[in-house]
Design a protein around this motif. Structure first.
Motif, mmCIF file in Angstrom:
data_model
loop_
_atom_site.group_PDB
_atom_site.id
_atom_site.type_symbol
_atom_site.label_atom_id
_atom_site.label_comp_id
_atom_site.label_asym_id
_atom_site.label_seq_id
_atom_site.Cartn_x
_atom_site.Cartn_y
_atom_site.Cartn_z
ATOM 1 N N HIS A 1 10.944 1.749 -5.910
ATOM 2 C CA HIS A 1 10.613 2.403 -4.643
ATOM 3 C C HIS A 1 11.744 3.275 -4.103
ATOM 4 C CE1 HIS A 1 7.076 0.029 -4.897
ATOM 5 N NE2 HIS A 1 7.623 -1.103 -4.521
ATOM 6 N N LEU A 2 12.664 3.674 -4.972
ATOM 7 C CA LEU A 2 13.696 4.636 -4.578
ATOM 8 C C LEU A 2 13.139 6.051 -4.732
ATOM 9 C CD1 LEU A 2 16.716 2.948 -6.337
ATOM 10 C CD2 LEU A 2 16.561 3.380 -3.873
ATOM 11 N N PRO A 3 13.691 7.031 -4.010
ATOM 12 C CA PRO A 3 13.227 8.414 -4.172
ATOM 13 C C PRO A 3 13.325 8.851 -5.632
ATOM 14 C CG PRO A 3 14.646 8.233 -2.243
ATOM 15 C CD PRO A 3 14.724 6.911 -2.960
ATOM 16 N N GLU A 4 12.269 9.489 -6.134
ATOM 17 C CA GLU A 4 12.196 9.850 -7.546
ATOM 18 C C GLU A 4 13.327 10.784 -7.966
ATOM 19 O OE1 GLU A 4 10.335 8.810 -9.971
ATOM 20 O OE2 GLU A 4 9.079 7.454 -8.779
ATOM 21 N N ASP B 1 0.845 -1.196 0.000
ATOM 22 C CA ASP B 1 0.000 0.000 0.000
ATOM 23 C C ASP B 1 0.879 1.245 0.000
ATOM 24 O OD1 ASP B 1 0.754 0.634 2.682
ATOM 25 O OD2 ASP B 1 -0.822 -0.652 3.460
ATOM 26 N N ALA B 2 0.252 2.397 -0.202
ATOM 27 C CA ALA B 2 0.991 3.649 -0.376
ATOM 28 C C ALA B 2 1.834 3.997 0.843
ATOM 29 C CB ALA B 2 0.012 4.787 -0.687
ATOM 30 N N LYS B 3 1.328 3.714 2.027
ATOM 31 C CA LYS B 3 2.081 4.055 3.242
ATOM 32 C C LYS B 3 3.318 3.173 3.391
ATOM 33 C CE LYS B 3 1.598 6.770 5.440
ATOM 34 N NZ LYS B 3 2.314 8.056 5.428
ATOM 35 N N ALA B 4 3.183 1.880 3.101
ATOM 36 C CA ALA B 4 4.343 0.991 3.179
ATOM 37 C C ALA B 4 5.409 1.414 2.172
ATOM 38 C CB ALA B 4 3.913 -0.455 2.923
ATOM 39 N N ILE B 5 4.985 1.808 0.967
ATOM 40 C CA ILE B 5 5.939 2.271 -0.043
ATOM 41 C C ILE B 5 6.649 3.530 0.439
ATOM 42 C CG2 ILE B 5 6.120 3.266 -2.370
ATOM 43 C CD1 ILE B 5 3.864 1.350 -3.210
ATOM 44 N N GLU B 6 5.910 4.434 1.071
ATOM 45 C CA GLU B 6 6.514 5.665 1.589
ATOM 46 C C GLU B 6 7.571 5.356 2.643
ATOM 47 O OE1 GLU B 6 5.120 9.414 4.365
ATOM 48 O OE2 GLU B 6 3.665 8.601 2.926
ATOM 49 N N GLU C 1 11.208 -3.039 -18.452
ATOM 50 C CA GLU C 1 11.191 -1.937 -19.420
ATOM 51 C C GLU C 1 10.320 -0.780 -18.933
ATOM 52 O OE1 GLU C 1 9.898 -3.778 -23.006
ATOM 53 O OE2 GLU C 1 11.938 -4.332 -23.645
ATOM 54 N N ASN C 2 9.342 -1.069 -18.093
ATOM 55 C CA ASN C 2 8.463 -0.029 -17.569
ATOM 56 C C ASN C 2 9.007 0.648 -16.318
ATOM 57 O OD1 ASN C 2 5.497 0.321 -18.788
ATOM 58 N ND2 ASN C 2 6.192 -1.783 -19.185
ATOM 59 N N ASN C 3 10.171 0.228 -15.848
ATOM 60 C CA ASN C 3 10.785 0.860 -14.672
ATOM 61 C C ASN C 3 11.654 2.018 -15.150
ATOM 62 O OD1 ASN C 3 12.315 1.568 -12.406
ATOM 63 N ND2 ASN C 3 12.261 -0.516 -11.601
ATOM 64 N N ASN C 4 11.141 3.240 -14.995
ATOM 65 C CA ASN C 4 11.832 4.418 -15.524
ATOM 66 C C ASN C 4 13.089 4.783 -14.744
ATOM 67 O OD1 ASN C 4 9.848 4.820 -17.528
ATOM 68 N ND2 ASN C 4 8.525 5.906 -16.078
ATOM 69 N N GLN C 5 13.261 4.208 -13.558
ATOM 70 C CA GLN C 5 14.448 4.544 -12.774
ATOM 71 C C GLN C 5 15.664 3.695 -13.159
ATOM 72 O OE1 GLN C 5 12.484 4.302 -8.726
ATOM 73 N NE2 GLN C 5 13.513 6.260 -8.474
#
Length: 299
Positions: A248-251, A217-222, A269-273
């Protein structure tokens, strides 16, 4: 901006930190509706949070008291091996293992051990006829610190009924401290082949279909992103092991290299980082195909 007061309801991120023989540990828990009028807190934490607002953080020592009792030799017992119910789980036979935790309901004819009770005990010694168990809390011998960050303050409102929460109990009842060793002895995790696979189907079959979904969930990712930011700094070379379409690294973190190793090309391929990726099945070839010291960190 609203501030926390004695009748407030707030969203609080709790962090419990402690030190084992080999590592520093931080366990996080997000309390969505923390009720300052009804819920239970350590007094020092409640006082520190009063008048705080969104974004504020506090940290207090967590004493060993009624919430986590101090370690006591009176909570160590020697039992007969037959008092450990090896057949408690239907269709399975379990033997006690050194350093491992089990629910108290596995024990027979022991005060405080009832079938409905999941409170853990630890197996600390045994021989052919006897079993020594430790009923102390897993964190009873560790120095603890409790931090809290305010995410939202809702103010107060009229309530009729409801439940009160003991936030320290909530944070410490589900396995925190289980991974620390007992008196520096190796915990027996490997006797019954714990890494044996339940399904021997080739992994490539499961990963043949891309799954562009988040499994947290969003909180766990944060929380995970914040944790990574403490250790991974700009300019580092990082390996994202078992990578997918999110790291899940800082953008805004600028790395020299972020290499992804995974099993589905479309996800990678969809992982822009990622600056690069490699398709590799570690179950078939359990050697990471990179030179030693190629990365500063692995996530």
């Amino acid at each position: 901006m609203k501030k926390i007061h004695s009748n407030a309801i707030a969203s609080i991120e709790f962090k419990l930190s402690w030190q084992s023989q080999f590592a520093s540990h931080v366990d996080c828990y997000f309390g969505e509706k923390v009720n300052f009028w009804r819920d239970f807190f350590p007094q020092a934490l409640q006082e520190a949070l009063l008048d705080k607002t969104v974004g504020d953080e506090v940290e207090v020592p967590l004493p060993h008291d009624d919430m986590i009792l101090p370690h006591s030799s009176h909570n160590i017992f020697t039992l007969q091996r037959t008092q450990f119910n090896r057949r408690f789980l239907h269709g399975k036979i379990l033997d006690p293992r050194l350093g491992r935790f089990y629910p108290k309901k596995f024990l027979q004819n022991v005060s405080g051990a009832v079938k409905e009770k999941l409170t853990p005990f630890r197996c600390i010694r045994f021989d052919e006829t006897t079993l020594q168990v430790d009923f102390n809390h897993p964190l009873a011998q560790h120095t603890l610190k409790l931090a809290a960050k305010v995410h939202e303050v809702q103010g107060s409102h009229e309530e009729r009924g409801g439940r009160c929460n003991d936030w320290v109990e909530i944070m410490t009842r589900n396995g925190i401290g289980f991974h620390s060793r007992y008196e520096n002895m190796h915990t027996d995790f490997f006797y019954d082949d714990p890494f044996a696979r339940m399904d021997w189907t080739d992994d490539s079959e499961f990963y043949s279909t891309p799954r562009l979904v988040t499994h947290l969930d969003a909180k766990a990712i944060e929380v995970i992103t914040g944790f990574y930011s403490q250790f991974i700094k700009p300019g580092m070379k990082v390996l994202d092991l078992m990578s997918s379409w999110k790291s899940h690294l800082p953008e805004k973190l600028e790395l020299a290299d972020l290499m992804g190793l995974g099993l589905n090309q479309e996800e990678l391929e969809n992982n822009n980082q990622l600056t690069g990726y490699l398709l590799h099945d570690l179950n078939k070839t359990p050697r990471i195909p990179f030179d030693d010291k190629a990365f500063y960190a692995v996530i």
